[in-house]
Design an enzyme around this catalytic site. Structure first.
Site, PDB file in Angstrom:
ATOM      1  N   HIS A  44      28.101 -23.604 -57.034  1.00  0.00           N
ATOM      2  CA  HIS A  44      28.077 -24.148 -58.401  1.00  0.00           C
ATOM      3  C   HIS A  44      29.399 -23.861 -59.014  1.00  0.00           C
ATOM      4  O   HIS A  44      30.045 -24.875 -59.672  1.00  0.00           O
ATOM      5  CB  HIS A  44      27.053 -23.359 -59.245  1.00  0.00           C
ATOM      6  CG  HIS A  44      25.804 -23.263 -58.675  1.00  0.00           C
ATOM      7  ND1 HIS A  44      25.111 -24.180 -57.953  1.00  0.00           N
ATOM      8  CD2 HIS A  44      24.784 -22.348 -58.591  1.00  0.00           C
ATOM      9  CE1 HIS A  44      24.034 -23.902 -57.367  1.00  0.00           C
ATOM     10  NE2 HIS A  44      23.922 -22.701 -57.848  1.00  0.00           N
ATOM     11  N   ALA A  80       6.089 -27.430 -49.485  1.00  0.00           N
ATOM     12  CA  ALA A  80       5.569 -27.898 -50.591  1.00  0.00           C
ATOM     13  C   ALA A  80       4.712 -27.003 -51.371  1.00  0.00           C
ATOM     14  O   ALA A  80       4.014 -27.236 -52.474  1.00  0.00           O
ATOM     15  CB  ALA A  80       4.752 -29.316 -50.292  1.00  0.00           C
ATOM     16  N   THR A  81       4.391 -25.869 -50.795  1.00  0.00           N
ATOM     17  CA  THR A  81       3.518 -25.002 -51.725  1.00  0.00           C
ATOM     18  C   THR A  81       4.537 -23.952 -52.185  1.00  0.00           C
ATOM     19  O   THR A  81       4.157 -23.052 -52.858  1.00  0.00           O
ATOM     20  CB  THR A  81       2.481 -24.112 -50.633  1.00  0.00           C
ATOM     21  OG1 THR A  81       3.280 -23.692 -49.623  1.00  0.00           O
ATOM     22  CG2 THR A  81       1.587 -25.041 -50.305  1.00  0.00           C
ATOM     23  N   ASP A 133      25.775 -16.942 -53.661  1.00  0.00           N
ATOM     24  CA  ASP A 133      24.600 -17.489 -54.404  1.00  0.00           C
ATOM     25  C   ASP A 133      25.258 -18.504 -55.533  1.00  0.00           C
ATOM     26  O   ASP A 133      24.685 -19.372 -55.744  1.00  0.00           O
ATOM     27  CB  ASP A 133      23.840 -16.332 -55.033  1.00  0.00           C
ATOM     28  CG  ASP A 133      22.565 -17.137 -55.606  1.00  0.00           C
ATOM     29  OD1 ASP A 133      21.899 -17.650 -54.897  1.00  0.00           O
ATOM     30  OD2 ASP A 133      22.382 -16.458 -56.716  1.00  0.00           O
ATOM     31  N   LYS A 141      24.099 -11.529 -62.700  1.00  0.00           N
ATOM     32  CA  LYS A 141      22.874 -11.328 -63.164  1.00  0.00           C
ATOM     33  C   LYS A 141      22.896 -10.226 -64.217  1.00  0.00           C
ATOM     34  O   LYS A 141      23.443  -9.342 -64.116  1.00  0.00           O
ATOM     35  CB  LYS A 141      21.963 -11.217 -62.093  1.00  0.00           C
ATOM     36  CG  LYS A 141      21.910 -12.284 -61.043  1.00  0.00           C
ATOM     37  CD  LYS A 141      20.864 -12.380 -60.298  1.00  0.00           C
ATOM     38  CE  LYS A 141      20.796 -13.904 -59.440  1.00  0.00           C
ATOM     39  NZ  LYS A 141      20.252 -14.947 -59.921  1.00  0.00           N
ATOM     40  N   LEU A 189       9.921 -23.721 -55.586  1.00  0.00           N
ATOM     41  CA  LEU A 189      10.848 -24.917 -55.927  1.00  0.00           C
ATOM     42  C   LEU A 189      10.092 -26.187 -56.240  1.00  0.00           C
ATOM     43  O   LEU A 189      10.303 -26.846 -57.167  1.00  0.00           O
ATOM     44  CB  LEU A 189      11.988 -25.146 -54.804  1.00  0.00           C
ATOM     45  CG  LEU A 189      12.845 -26.111 -55.380  1.00  0.00           C
ATOM     46  CD1 LEU A 189      13.851 -25.761 -56.363  1.00  0.00           C
ATOM     47  CD2 LEU A 189      13.768 -26.691 -53.976  1.00  0.00           C
ATOM     48  N   ALA A 190       9.146 -26.426 -55.227  1.00  0.00           N
ATOM     49  CA  ALA A 190       8.355 -27.891 -55.364  1.00  0.00           C
ATOM     50  C   ALA A 190       7.703 -27.675 -56.551  1.00  0.00           C
ATOM     51  O   ALA A 190       7.370 -28.838 -57.443  1.00  0.00           O
ATOM     52  CB  ALA A 190       7.564 -27.604 -54.050  1.00  0.00           C
ATOM     53  N   ARG A 234       3.079 -24.415 -44.073  1.00  0.00           N
ATOM     54  CA  ARG A 234       2.437 -23.588 -43.148  1.00  0.00           C
ATOM     55  C   ARG A 234       0.893 -23.588 -43.523  1.00  0.00           C
ATOM     56  O   ARG A 234      -0.017 -23.575 -42.840  1.00  0.00           O
ATOM     57  CB  ARG A 234       2.884 -22.385 -42.950  1.00  0.00           C
ATOM     58  CG  ARG A 234       2.295 -21.404 -41.997  1.00  0.00           C
ATOM     59  CD  ARG A 234       2.966 -20.160 -42.040  1.00  0.00           C
ATOM     60  NE  ARG A 234       4.182 -20.267 -40.828  1.00  0.00           N
ATOM     61  CZ  ARG A 234       4.054 -19.945 -39.593  1.00  0.00           C
ATOM     62  NH1 ARG A 234       2.800 -19.948 -39.292  1.00  0.00           N
ATOM     63  NH2 ARG A 234       5.242 -20.073 -39.156  1.00  0.00           N
ATOM     64  N   ASP A 270      23.387 -29.501 -54.929  1.00  0.00           N
ATOM     65  CA  ASP A 270      23.602 -28.379 -55.728  1.00  0.00           C
ATOM     66  C   ASP A 270      23.391 -28.875 -56.986  1.00  0.00           C
ATOM     67  O   ASP A 270      23.835 -29.755 -57.649  1.00  0.00           O
ATOM     68  CB  ASP A 270      25.491 -28.221 -55.809  1.00  0.00           C
ATOM     69  CG  ASP A 270      26.083 -27.129 -56.437  1.00  0.00           C
ATOM     70  OD1 ASP A 270      25.516 -26.991 -57.693  1.00  0.00           O
ATOM     71  OD2 ASP A 270      26.885 -26.441 -56.168  1.00  0.00           O
ATOM     72  N   HIS A 271      22.644 -28.055 -57.781  1.00  0.00           N
ATOM     73  CA  HIS A 271      21.600 -28.430 -58.789  1.00  0.00           C
ATOM     74  C   HIS A 271      22.638 -28.305 -60.167  1.00  0.00           C
ATOM     75  O   HIS A 271      22.079 -29.272 -61.049  1.00  0.00           O
ATOM     76  CB  HIS A 271      20.248 -27.527 -59.092  1.00  0.00           C
ATOM     77  CG  HIS A 271      20.390 -26.309 -59.699  1.00  0.00           C
ATOM     78  ND1 HIS A 271      20.896 -25.343 -58.908  1.00  0.00           N
ATOM     79  CD2 HIS A 271      20.332 -25.904 -60.773  1.00  0.00           C
ATOM     80  CE1 HIS A 271      20.950 -24.298 -59.804  1.00  0.00           C
ATOM     81  NE2 HIS A 271      20.523 -24.491 -60.798  1.00  0.00           N
ATOM     82  N   GLU A 330      23.694 -14.617 -66.627  1.00  0.00           N
ATOM     83  CA  GLU A 330      22.415 -14.830 -66.482  1.00  0.00           C
ATOM     84  C   GLU A 330      21.622 -13.463 -67.203  1.00  0.00           C
ATOM     85  O   GLU A 330      22.133 -12.375 -66.611  1.00  0.00           O
ATOM     86  CB  GLU A 330      21.829 -14.947 -65.251  1.00  0.00           C
ATOM     87  CG  GLU A 330      22.233 -16.314 -64.318  1.00  0.00           C
ATOM     88  CD  GLU A 330      21.392 -16.356 -63.103  1.00  0.00           C
ATOM     89  OE1 GLU A 330      20.316 -16.949 -62.898  1.00  0.00           O
ATOM     90  OE2 GLU A 330      21.945 -16.545 -61.874  1.00  0.00           O
TER      91      GLU A 330
HETATM   92  C1  BG6 Z   1      20.768 -20.545 -58.110  1.00  0.00           C
HETATM   93  C2  BG6 Z   1      20.717 -19.152 -57.602  1.00  0.00           C
HETATM   94  O1  BG6 Z   1      21.457 -21.608 -57.223  1.00  0.00           O
HETATM   95  O2  BG6 Z   1      21.096 -20.935 -59.304  1.00  0.00           O
HETATM   96  C3  BG6 Z   1      20.209 -18.699 -58.446  1.00  0.00           C
HETATM   97  O3  BG6 Z   1      20.261 -18.980 -56.193  1.00  0.00           O
HETATM   98  C4  BG6 Z   1      20.533 -18.812 -59.930  1.00  0.00           C
HETATM   99  O4  BG6 Z   1      20.257 -17.000 -58.320  1.00  0.00           O
HETATM  100  C5  BG6 Z   1      20.481 -20.024 -60.427  1.00  0.00           C
HETATM  101  O5  BG6 Z   1      19.648 -18.056 -60.705  1.00  0.00           O
HETATM  102  C6  BG6 Z   1      20.881 -20.380 -61.806  1.00  0.00           C
HETATM  103  O6  BG6 Z   1      20.710 -21.528 -62.218  1.00  0.00           O
HETATM  104  P1  BG6 Z   1      20.624 -22.257 -63.560  1.00  0.00           P
HETATM  105  O7  BG6 Z   1      20.317 -23.629 -63.527  1.00  0.00           O
HETATM  106  O8  BG6 Z   1      19.526 -21.310 -64.052  1.00  0.00           O
HETATM  107  O9  BG6 Z   1      21.987 -21.706 -64.316  1.00  0.00           O
END
Ligand code: BG6
Length: 498
Positions: free
Chosen positions: A241, A14-15, A236, A341, A18-19, A47, A178-179, A217
């Site tokens: 994704h 939580a610190t 990654d 990247k 991402l949080a 922690r 998986d965002h 990116e």
């Molecule tokens: C994450 C990766 O899952 O997705 C990062 O670990 C990457 O390395 C990121 O930068 C990219 O996400 P987004 O939403 O910015 O395209």
């Protein structure tokens, strides 16, 4: 208000970044939109020593940094509690259980618990085992585990991790994030496909020549050198994704929109991925690593000079590949994917290129008709563009390209919710459709492992693309040898699609 939205959310890590950047602001947005009742509480676990007040302050600061100052932040933050925690010590879990039970009673949370692991993956298994052993999963309501990537490092480690978390949670209780599956236009893929009479009949190898998915990116590895150097772009971004987007583009129409039906269609795509043998990897995949270069007018260092990165690193920061789906619908249609990247632009797009018409009546010397393209703009702009040919205004019957555009962000006046907000909401509602099932994870690791094993054994000639470019030249040749080329990402952008 949905009745089961009452929940105690425990955020491990939580610190962490991402949080602060994603979870607190997303929870706030749900709160602001009335999607969270007063019956919710969050225990931040990490922690570091911190008081509840200190934690609430950091929650407020994180929300304000992401969304600006808000009037009801105090009310929101009052639902947050903190416990300093040692992930491998039973005593920590026992006092966490005590705190959780008290909070549950205070807010009438019906024993509903979400355990969100937003921390270093090496602790995922340990935490899950302790949650069960120390009684935190003995609840009267639902219990769900939300787990961030990476889910393992390869198939073997993913299996091991899965085994550990399955001792405490059933598959239905595990929400693997998986965002990308929270992104509005990724979710739109199935609707575009299955709600339009004009697309689905053409969505196959008779009419589509190839599909290109780019996720580029401009950022480098930032402070994540330690993690990234042992991961690389393949693990990654591609294993999760990119392959998820492939599955959504390629799956058969599900018989209904239930979680099980959608997931099982996606799994069938993963099962149809052509296995690439070790000696064939270079025919299908290209790796790259950024050298120094210029991004947004600024000189940036090469990957090997980034903090916590091996100065001789063999890790790829770029990957491009040709994925073949050996089934009836897709036989012969390459899905080209690339991600990296420090590239020229930040953009995620899908380009569906249709086959040329059988005969071109409008041919002019040195000017072929453009193929029809359907472009799905995932980010930063959200929308769709259909590239057609139409008559040029004026005298002759000359065809020229016209674009029909739909802008998601322009059509809906409110901002579309952020990915994490949607995923958190889904998890609280118990909808696991946009989380990855173990079978998807296992098949995608099996696919990726073949490539990473070969790359680990062979030293690459890195760096091989300058920062600010679209990757190594070999990525262009991958398509050229099939008679195609990457559609230039920056040319596909359309003003009114922003
Ligand atoms: C994450 C990766 O899952 O997705 C990062 O670990 C990457 O390395 C990121 O930068 C990219 O996400 P987004 O939403 O910015 O395209």
């Amino acid at each position: 208000m949905e009745p089961n939205m009452t929940s105690l959310i425990m955020i491990f890590g939580a610190t962490g970044d991402l949080a602060k950047r994603k979870l607190f602001p997303s929870l706030y947005r749900l709160f602001e939109r009335g999607k969270l009742s007063e019956q919710f509480a969050v225990i931040g676990v990490a922690r570091r020593q911190l008081s509840n007040d200190g934690f609430q302050q950091s929650v407020k600061e994180s929300v304000a940094a992401a969304l600006g100052e808000k009037g009801n932040l105090d009310q929101f933050a009052s639902h947050f509690y903190y416990q300093s925690h040692d992930v491998s010590d039973s005593d920590s879990y026992i006092s966490l259980k005590k705190l959780a039970d008290e909070i549950d009673e205070h807010y009438h949370l019906n024993g509903n618990r979400i355990f969100y692991l937003a921390m270093a993956p090496e602790f995922f298994g340990t935490i899950a085992l302790h949650l069960k052993a120390d009684g935190l999963t003995d609840v009267t309501g639902y219990k769900r585990l939300v787990i961030e990537k990476p889910f393992g490092h390869d198939l073997e480690s993913a299996k091991e991790l899965n085994k550990q978390i399955r001792t405490a949670f059933s598959e239905e209780e595990i929400y693997r994030i998986d965002h990308y599956l929270g992104k509005e236009m990724v979710r739109n893929i199935e609707v575009i496909r299955f709600a339009n009479a004009i697309f689905e009949p053409l969505w196959n190898n008779r009419y589509i020549s190839n599909i290109q998915i780019t996720s580029s990116e401009t950022l480098g590895v930032e402070e994540r050198g330690r993690y990234y150097d042992s991961s690389g772009a393949l693990r990654d971004m591609l294993q999760n994704h990119m392959l998820q987007i492939v599955a959504l583009l390629a799956m058969e129409p599900p018989i209904s929109l239930t979680t099980d039906e959608i997931r099982s269609e996606k799994v069938r795509v993963f099962r149809s991925l052509r296995t690439i043998e070790s000696h064939e990897i270079s025919d299908y995949f290209v790796r790259g690593q950024y050298g120094e270069g210029i991004i947004n007018g600024e000189q940036v260092p090469k990957y090997r000079d980034e903090p916590m990165v091996d100065t001789e690193s063999n890790t790829e920061t770029f990957v491009a590949g040709k994925v073949m789906i050996d089934n009836f619908r897709w036989a012969g249609v390459p899905f080209y994917i690339r991600t990296g990247k420090r590239m020229e632009t930040k953009s995620t797009k899908v380009v569906i290129q249709f086959k040329d018409i059988p005969m071109n009546l409008y041919y002019q010397p040195e000017k072929m008709l453009n193929p029809n393209l359907l472009v799905i703009h995932i980010q930063p702009e959200e929308g769709l563009t259909l590239h057609l040919n139409a008559k040029q205004a004026g005298g002759h019957l000359n065809a020229q390209e016209v674009k029909l555009s739909f802008s998601n962000s322009g059509t809906y006046t409110m901002n579309t919710p952020e990915g994490y907000e949607k995923l958190l909401f889904d998890c609280m509602r118990g909808d696991a459709t946009n989380f990855t099932h173990w079978d998807e994870v296992a098949y995608s690791w099996a696919f990726v492992d073949k490539i990473s094993q070969v790359w680990a054994r062979t030293k690459a000639d890195f760096p091989n693309y300058p920062s600010g470019s679209m990757g190594p030249e070999a990525a262009d040749r991958l398509l050229e040898k099939d008679g195609y080329h990457w559609w230039p990402i920056t040319d596909l952008e359309v003003e009114n699609c922003r």
